[in-house]
Write an enzyme that holds these catalytic residues in place. Sequence first.
Site, short mmCIF file in Angstrom:
data_model
loop_
_atom_site.label_atom_id
_atom_site.label_comp_id
_atom_site.label_asym_id
_atom_site.label_seq_id
_atom_site.Cartn_x
_atom_site.Cartn_y
_atom_site.Cartn_z
N HIS A 26 0.84 -1.20 0.00
CA HIS A 26 0.00 0.00 0.00
C HIS A 26 0.88 1.25 0.00
O HIS A 26 0.63 2.19 -0.75
CB HIS A 26 -0.92 0.01 1.23
CG HIS A 26 -1.97 -1.06 1.18
ND1 HIS A 26 -3.31 -0.78 1.17
CD2 HIS A 26 -1.88 -2.41 1.13
CE1 HIS A 26 -4.01 -1.91 1.13
NE2 HIS A 26 -3.15 -2.91 1.10
N ASP A 131 -5.73 6.11 1.83
CA ASP A 131 -6.01 4.70 1.53
C ASP A 131 -7.44 4.40 1.96
O ASP A 131 -7.89 4.87 3.02
CB ASP A 131 -5.00 3.83 2.31
CG ASP A 131 -4.98 2.39 1.83
OD1 ASP A 131 -6.05 1.75 1.82
OD2 ASP A 131 -3.90 1.91 1.45
#
Length: 476
Positions: A26, A131
Amino acid sequence: NNQNHVIPGNYVSVVVVMIPLPAQGHLNQLLHLSHLLSSYDIPVHFVGSATHNRQAKLRRVHNDETSHPIQFHDFDIRPYPCPPPNPTATHKFPSHLIPSFTAAANHLHRPLATFLHTLSSKAKRVVVIHDSLMSSAVQGVDTISNTESYTFHTVSAFAVALHSLERQGLFIGSSNDKTTTLYDGYFPKELNVASMEECFPKEFLEFIGSQFRQLPKKGAGKIYNTCRVIEGQSLEVIERVEPQFRHWALGPFNPVKISSSMKSCSSHSCMAWLDQQEPRSVIYVSFGTTTAMKDEQIKEIAIGLARSDQKFIWVLRDADKGDVFDVGKVRKSKLPEGYKHLIGDRGLVIRDWAPQVEILSHWATGGFMTHCGWNSCMESITTGVPVAAWPMHSDQPRNMVLMTMVLRVGVVLQVWRQEVVTADAVEEVVRKLMVSEEGEEVRKNAEKLGNVVRQSVEDGGESRRELEAFIAHITR
Ligand code: UDX
């Protein structure tokens, strides 16, 4: 000189704040996006704990000398609780990391709010890109003046589209316990995909659910690390299901350059070895940053690769290594005795971080055995390297369907659902990819798609235009 960087007392027109989930796959993506935006002279702040920022910096693949500096902000949030992996866990998902994700999302909320308030008084607009699994951290950002937020999905648009359809109950039937059938009219009915329950353990589904419920209500849009020439169909599905948001496909974030030069310039020793090989003769084997394998499985891969008679580079990480955190004891992955002698110069085993993008961009690399993490998929697509798909967990089983059935740039390791995949199966899939007619066909498809994607990020290309439209939108 980046005139725009926020210096106390100076007023800037737009500033971007990135909120990554502290997991390597990520972090990488938001770091790449940060570099991309800062190359347009937009100041970027990368926010997290000291541990995960250090990790991000260590692992970044960009050459800082050529980019504008990104400002890293280490908030002094408590160390995340991170118990060692559970050796009896039945799911391949690294569940021991879940508490650290929850803690990161919760602990960041307060210091982040203070930071954003300060920035908003110095900038015409603050653009928060978070995110999708860090929604708790950005609770209430929409109420801060001059601030707008964008949700960033680190997975394929295909995986997002399926999940959106699922949340709206737009699936029909269920062919067996493990697969569900897609609602007709969105994707072909014959595309069977693994169910969310098979992909994720229950506790992570709960975490996803809680983060999705907290997504900012007045979010300004959604961002994807993909582009329309790869995932136009999935993006259209998302736009139909969620018309209230503007959806931006800004990828690939890490556009690769394929070098035709016969000698690579990288300093990693594996590149000098690749320089000695025949074109398209090497299979690169790597399973991302969260896959931990049992010794038994490592042995089967080792034997399968040896028997396949193909050249290979295999990234073998230590078995229980958590990437972002100090997880405690690390179990050293063991190779069968005498293995190095057995394979001689035919294969390289890399025990640490490998220069994956450079390896995939090298002319000697002809295949990629991958777990289908989304970064790896995007990197293989942009470099035009076909895959042997061996998904482990999360979005990976669904990415496998995208890569092999939709885009047709890979072959499937049919027995991936088995607890331990045998050496025979590994050998078979390696040969299929590297030296069979089917392999040749997917190689041609992959090379063709790679060319299309690389062209689309050139001046005037479709992906470049979408990125420039986004830049124009946030700097309006
Ligand atoms: C995780 C999930 O597994 C994935 O499904 C999700 O889409 C993103 O988060 P991860 O398992 O780490 O990702 O795999 P992947 O998405 O492929 O990312 C790994 C990244 O690390 C890639 O960018 C790869 O190039 C890089 N890498 C990995 C290296 O550069 N060298 C290595 O040795 C290992």
